[in-house]
Design an enzyme around this catalytic site. Structure first.
Site, PDB file in Angstrom:
ATOM      1  N   GLY A   1       3.659   2.434  10.639  1.00 29.05           N
ATOM      2  CA  GLY A   1       3.420   1.654  11.851  1.00 29.05           C
ATOM      3  C   GLY A   1       3.213   0.178  11.563  1.00 29.05           C
ATOM      4  N   ALA A   2       2.316  -0.116  10.635  1.00 32.12           N
ATOM      5  CA  ALA A   2       1.986  -1.513  10.356  1.00 32.12           C
ATOM      6  C   ALA A   2       1.129  -1.572   9.101  1.00 32.12           C
ATOM      7  CB  ALA A   2       1.217  -2.117  11.522  1.00 32.12           C
ATOM      8  N   MET A   3       0.865  -2.806   8.633  1.00 30.02           N
ATOM      9  CA  MET A   3       0.091  -2.948   7.396  1.00 30.02           C
ATOM     10  C   MET A   3      -0.843  -4.145   7.492  1.00 30.02           C
ATOM     11  SD  MET A   3      -0.596  -1.818   4.429  1.00 30.02           S
ATOM     12  CE  MET A   3      -1.884  -2.634   3.498  1.00 30.02           C
ATOM     13  N   GLU A   4      -2.104  -3.899   7.094  1.00 28.11           N
ATOM     14  CA  GLU A   4      -3.187  -4.849   7.309  1.00 28.11           C
ATOM     15  C   GLU A   4      -3.328  -5.932   6.248  1.00 28.11           C
ATOM     16  OE1 GLU A   4      -3.630  -1.511   6.481  1.00 28.11           O
ATOM     17  OE2 GLU A   4      -5.333  -1.271   5.128  1.00 28.11           O
ATOM     18  N   ASN A   5      -2.254  -6.335   5.529  1.00 35.16           N
ATOM     19  CA  ASN A   5      -2.355  -7.358   4.486  1.00 35.16           C
ATOM     20  C   ASN A   5      -3.221  -8.522   4.952  1.00 35.16           C
ATOM     21  OD1 ASN A   5      -0.010  -5.951   3.268  1.00 35.16           O
ATOM     22  ND2 ASN A   5       1.043  -6.873   5.006  1.00 35.16           N
TER      23      ASN A   5
ATOM     24  N   GLU B   1      -9.615   4.341   6.495  1.00 33.96           N
ATOM     25  CA  GLU B   1      -8.732   4.798   7.579  1.00 33.96           C
ATOM     26  C   GLU B   1      -9.475   5.575   8.664  1.00 33.96           C
ATOM     27  OE1 GLU B   1      -6.148   3.405   8.067  1.00 33.96           O
ATOM     28  OE2 GLU B   1      -5.488   2.673   6.105  1.00 33.96           O
TER      29      GLU B   1
ATOM     30  N   GLU C   1       0.854  -1.185   0.000  1.00 33.57           N
ATOM     31  CA  GLU C   1       0.000   0.000   0.000  1.00 33.57           C
ATOM     32  C   GLU C   1       0.904   1.255   0.000  1.00 33.57           C
ATOM     33  OE1 GLU C   1      -2.805   0.322   3.215  1.00 33.57           O
ATOM     34  OE2 GLU C   1      -3.741   2.088   2.325  1.00 33.57           O
TER      35      GLU C   1
ATOM     36  N   HIS D   1      -6.036  -1.756  15.441  1.00 36.27           N
ATOM     37  CA  HIS D   1      -6.300  -1.042  14.177  1.00 36.27           C
ATOM     38  C   HIS D   1      -6.146  -1.989  12.974  1.00 36.27           C
ATOM     39  CE1 HIS D   1      -6.259   2.632  11.601  1.00 36.27           C
ATOM     40  NE2 HIS D   1      -5.512   1.855  10.827  1.00 36.27           N
ATOM     41  N   GLU D   2      -5.018  -2.693  12.914  1.00 40.61           N
ATOM     42  CA  GLU D   2      -4.791  -3.552  11.737  1.00 40.61           C
ATOM     43  C   GLU D   2      -5.793  -4.698  11.721  1.00 40.61           C
ATOM     44  OE1 GLU D   2      -2.975  -2.060   9.721  1.00 40.61           O
ATOM     45  OE2 GLU D   2      -2.012  -0.734  11.166  1.00 40.61           O
TER      46      GLU D   2
HETATM   47  N1  B3K Z   1      -2.845   0.998   5.684  1.00 35.01           N
HETATM   48  C1  B3K Z   1      -1.531   1.145   6.232  1.00 35.01           C
HETATM   49  C2  B3K Z   1      -0.830   2.389   5.819  1.00 35.01           C
HETATM   50  C3  B3K Z   1      -0.193   2.327   4.495  1.00 35.01           C
HETATM   51  C4  B3K Z   1       0.639   3.567   4.256  1.00 35.01           C
HETATM   52  C5  B3K Z   1       1.201   3.612   2.891  1.00 35.01           C
HETATM   53  N2  B3K Z   1       2.156   4.688   2.756  1.00 35.01           N
HETATM   54  C6  B3K Z   1      -1.539   1.068   7.713  1.00 35.01           C
HETATM   55  C7  B3K Z   1      -2.791   1.464   8.381  1.00 35.01           C
HETATM   56  O1  B3K Z   1      -3.298   2.549   8.268  1.00 35.01           O
HETATM   57  O2  B3K Z   1      -3.351   0.617   9.026  1.00 35.01           O
HETATM   58 ZN    ZN Z   2      -5.231   1.957   8.836  1.00 35.62          ZN
END
Ligand code: B3K
Ligand code: ZN
Length: 869
Positions: free
Chosen positions: A261-265, A320, A121, A297-298
């Site tokens: 911070g983190a990523m919700e894959n 978001e 993302e 959050h994730e």
């Molecule tokens: N969705 C990701 C953020 C991605 C940022 C890309 N530059 C984390 C979050 O908001 O949960």
């Molecule tokens: Zn998010």
């Protein structure tokens, strides 16, 4: 910059000419020559289309086939692959080669230490293969990963692990299948050698979910809090939102090199290790709370983001803003609602309002974007959450949840828009949100001005509310918004007065919809005390000329904790503002005894939650204060804030001392009540550091601390009050933790925020510290970011040295990691807020950067806006 990067506009959205329904990915992992084969099922959507244009960046194309035969009818540019004369539907096979070890941008597939990981993302998937890299193309993914078994025993991707096998020469492979169609930005791959913390969760309908947290070897004892937080989040989402997890496995991997911070894959979250790893020895209370909130959050994104995703990136706040609202509610339900609300409001009133006044001002749903990564902002996230919260306030929990159910009923498995969300809320509740929708398209901070008039003959109280939104750099004309204003009236004994209008009892939430409206309340026996914008019911600036006496009354009598805190803040704001003006005109400061008494009263009140007492006694930051003035006078603000702090310390030292002794706890625990007591105790220490006993107390706390919260509190006190012991404590700490980057971040932050005269000189020295690495975003943000954002006196030094330093760092990051550079540049963009001399120096640095011949589009977008606003 050789050519100007082009912008995209929300209004130009068109649905894709082609879609991809399935993609089978195959990765042969290698540090510098990873081979990726992508076999996609492509289907034409627009009958007139004959060419398929795929996104791609930094890829080496090895081969291209359609339905199994080589296809030569194509062309490439720097960012795309155009395939001509394609059939209605076909199988596309694209083989590319990429260089993960050379990928310092940390977008796409890259190496974090010894492990491979991905970040897709917003537009990172195109750095892995040529693809329709847009969120409205949803495909089912299978992923086969092959690598050396010794170095990479774990090969992970989204969904369920379906097959695996060993190969010759010590290699092995694993195949993953994700049953949920998803956009490419939710793709993830991780390969490495980890320690794994395993657990499980049984969902409300009785399904078993395997939970796995992967951490660097040796860090297993720092993973349990993340696991507990994950299980709490899964349970909370079932109970409060009725949402259940949908795969058999949920994996989290902690990596040290990560831009955010983190990523919700889907099924495989990748986290910055900062938001996973914690134990008492290494993490502070705030770290623990941060982990709980980011893990939540994730996880919550699985429904709000993954099951329903965004049609295009302009809709980012759809996932978001909503997910921030959900994580804030999660933290509030588990911990203190008042303290959570206070901290969220501080972010809006401080840095989010500042963003509205900057050249980067944009609505929560932006209209124009050059680099999408520049729009993961406080406006889209935090103000976006406030907009969801306002809907919650207007609808109430029951209607809001009905709206959520309708939203999922209509949009599950699809890519939706912000309008779809509001419509679901409106349809489910029957409440008219037509005017409310303007919050999505209008940028800037509305100002609500209040006039109150009591009529002792009629026994009425008239409240006149007026709204004005000042022009922002992106949008000159503003319209009235639908603003929920939550009010309460008290009689002089502190009893709540019921609100009556036209003979009927009405709700506390007034809907301000016009530029000016007057609300007349009846049967008000005596002149009431007015509590306004309770719970910060809208992200607006309030202009109301309350007297000290009124605010002091509310600090004691308002029945809601947030309102009491807010009254204290307003009282401080009045006196800080007045004193800054005095400093500027060379007059002596005036800090009245009554101000001190109001805060002493809170300190002595045994009935108030210690966590709340600590919030009340915390002065607004220099940045927040800066936001109250047209021209920010950093030196005057710093001297007034320090003087008030010093005066509080001297006048209340007995109370601070007594509390400091009384709040000592025998054992460390992260129970919320225990955190609250520790916060208050450390606040007392911070004030006491400015008194005669400061050095001794701080040194003793550092020496005897059995947890990182108390250690860092002692160091912070030594740093802020420039105590004699500072050097020794800093030296001792780095001696102990030199090898642990995450812990050293706390030390780098203290160097960055050092008030001493030689702070910058020292920061330059620390950039060669063995624990520092400019390629690691956490380290850079800790040392350089904290200096530019939270050391205003030195960053804005009159000789321009702070600006020059930032520009040097940005010049380096512009090529290695433009996304991190683009975050760091923000304080420089706000030059128009400072005096002429500083403006000139800041602008000069921006101008130098603007002519870098390889200027990244991330920086281009911001610098261009700032210079041409
Ligand atoms: N969705 C990701 C953020 C991605 C940022 C890309 N530059 C984390 C979050 O908001 O949960
Ligand atoms: Zn998010």
């Amino acid at each position: 910059m050789s050519h100007q990067p082009s912008a995209k506009y929300r209004a130009d959205y068109t649905s894709p000419d082609f879609t991809i329904t399935h993609i089978d990915l195959d990765f042969i992992l290698d540090d510098t020559q990873t081979v990726v084969t992508a076999v996609s099922r492509v289907i034409k959507q627009n009958q007139d289309a004959t060419t398929l244009v795929l996104d791609g960046e930094d890829l080496k194309l090895v081969s291209l086939q359609i339905d199994g035969s080589e296809w030569g009818d194509y062309s490439t540019t720097e960012n795309s692959l155009t395939i001509n004369n394609v059939p209605e539907s076909f199988t596309l096979t694209v083989k590319t080669e990429i260089n993960p070890a050379g990928n310092t941008k940390l977008e796409g597939l890259y190496k974090s230490g010894d492990a491979f990981c991905t970040q897709c993302e917003a537009e990172g998937f195109r750095r892995i293969t040529f693809y329709l890299d847009r969120p409205d193309v949803l495909a089912k993914f299978t992923t086969r990963v092959e690598a050396d078994k010794g170095a990479f025993p774990y090969l992970l991707s989204n969904g369920n692990r379906v097959e695996s096998g060993d190969l010759d020469s010590g290699r092995h492979w694993v195949k993953w299948e994700d049953p949920h169609a998803k956009p490419s930005y939710l793709f993830a791959l991780v390969a490495g050698d980890f320690d794994v913390l395993r657990d499980n969760f049984v969902t409300v309908s009785g399904r078993n979910v395997e939970l796995e947290i992967f951490v660097d070897k040796g860090n297993l004892d720092r993973a349990p809090h993340a696991m507990t937080s994950l299980k709490n989040a899964m349970k909370w989402d079932e109970e409060r939102f009725g949402l259940e997890y949908d795969l058999d496995i949920y994996m989290i991997v902690a990596v040290d090199f990560f831009n955010m911070g983190a990523m919700e894959n889907k099924g495989l979250n990748v986290f910055n290790s900062k938001f996973v790893l914690a134990n008492d020895k290494t993490a502070t209370d705030n770290d623990y709370l941060g982990i709980e909130s980011v893990i939540g959050h994730e996880y919550f994104h699985n429904w709000t983001g993954n099951r329903v995703t965004c049609r295009d990136w302009f809709q980012l706040s759809l996932k978001e803003g909503l997910t921030v609202f959900r994580d804030q509610e999660f933290s509030s339900d588990l911990g203190s609602r008042a303290v959570n609300r206070i901290n969220n409001v501080r972010i809006i009133r401080g840095p989010q309002f500042a963003e509205d006044e900057s050249p980067m001002a944009h609505p929560i749903r932006p209209e124009k974007v050059i680099e999408m990564n520049n729009f993961y902002t406080l406006t889209v996230y935090e103000k976006g959450s406030e907009v969801i919260r306002m809907m919650h306030t207007l609808l109430g929990e029951e209607n809001f949840q009905a709206g959520m159910r309708l939203y999922f009923e209509r949009h599950d498995g699809t890519a939706a828009t912000c309008d779809d969300f509001v419509l679901a809320m409106e349809d489910a509740s029957g409440i008219d949100l037509s005017l409310f929708r303007r919050w999505y398209s209008q940028s800037g901070t509305p100002v609500v001005s209040v006039k109150a008039e009591y009529n002792s003959e009629e026994k009425t109280f008239a409240l006149t509310l007026r709204q004005d939104t000042p022009a922002t750099s992106d949008q000159k004309e503003k319209q009235p918004l639908h603003i929920p204003v939550d009010v309460e009236l008290y009689d002089n004994t502190g009893k709540v007065i019921e609100l009556q209008c036209n003979g009927k009892v009405i709700s506390n939430v007034l809907s301000l919809k016009e530029t000016e409206q007057t609300f007349v309340f009846e049967n008000v026996a005596t002149k009431p005390y007015l509590s306004l914008l309770r719970e910060f019911s809208a992200p607006v600036k309030l202009h109301y000329d309350a007297s000290d006496e009124e605010l002091q009354f509310l600090m004691v009598h308002a029945r809601n904790e947030f309102a009491r805190w807010d009254a204290g803040q307003m009282l401080l704001a009045k006196h800080i503002k007045a004193n800054v003006l005095k400093v500027q005109s060379g007059e002596a400061l005036n800090i009245p005894e009554s101000l001190i008494d109001a805060f002493r009263g809170v300190l002595l009140d045994k009935e108030i939650d210690p966590a709340l007492v600590a919030e009340v006694l915390t002065l607004p930051s220099e940045n927040e204060i800066g936001g109250w003035f047209e021209v920010v006078d950093v030196d005057a603000i710093n001297s007034v804030r320090s003087a008030i702090k010093q005066r509080f310390a001297q006048e209340m030292k007995d109370e601070f001392s007594a509390l400091y002794q009384a709040l000592k706890q025998a054992e460390y625990s992260i129970e919320h009540s225990s955190i609250g007591k520790r916060t208050l105790r450390n606040l007392c220490l911070n004030y006491l550091a400015g008194t005669e006993q400061g050095n001794e107390l701080v040194e003793a706390q550092y020496t005897h601390a059995d947890n990182m919260t108390d250690t860092v509190a002692a160091m912070t006190a030594a740093n802020t009050s420039e105590l004699n012991c500072r050097e020794a404590l800093m030296k001792d700490f780095s001696g102990k933790w030199e090898k642990d980057g995450l812990v050293m971040d706390k030390w780098f932050i203290l160097q960055g925020t050092n008030p001493a005269a030689n702070a910058l000189e020292n920061i330059r020295v620390q950039m060669s510290h063995p624990a520092f690495d400019i390629k690691n975003p956490n380290r850079t943000r800790s040392l350089v970011g904290s200096f530019c954002n939270n050391n205003p006196v030195h960053f804005h030094a009159k000789d321009g040295s702070g600006y020059k330093f930032l520009a040097e760092v940005l010049t380096e990051l512009n090529t290695s990691n433009p996304q991190v550079a683009s975050r760091l540049i923000d304080p420089l963009l706000k030059f128009r807020r400072f005096d002429v001399a500083r403006q000139g120096m800041m602008r000069a640095e921006l101008e130098k950067l603007s002519v870098l011949d390889n200027l990244a589009k991330d920086l281009f977008e911001k610098i261009d806006k700032a210079l041409n606003a």
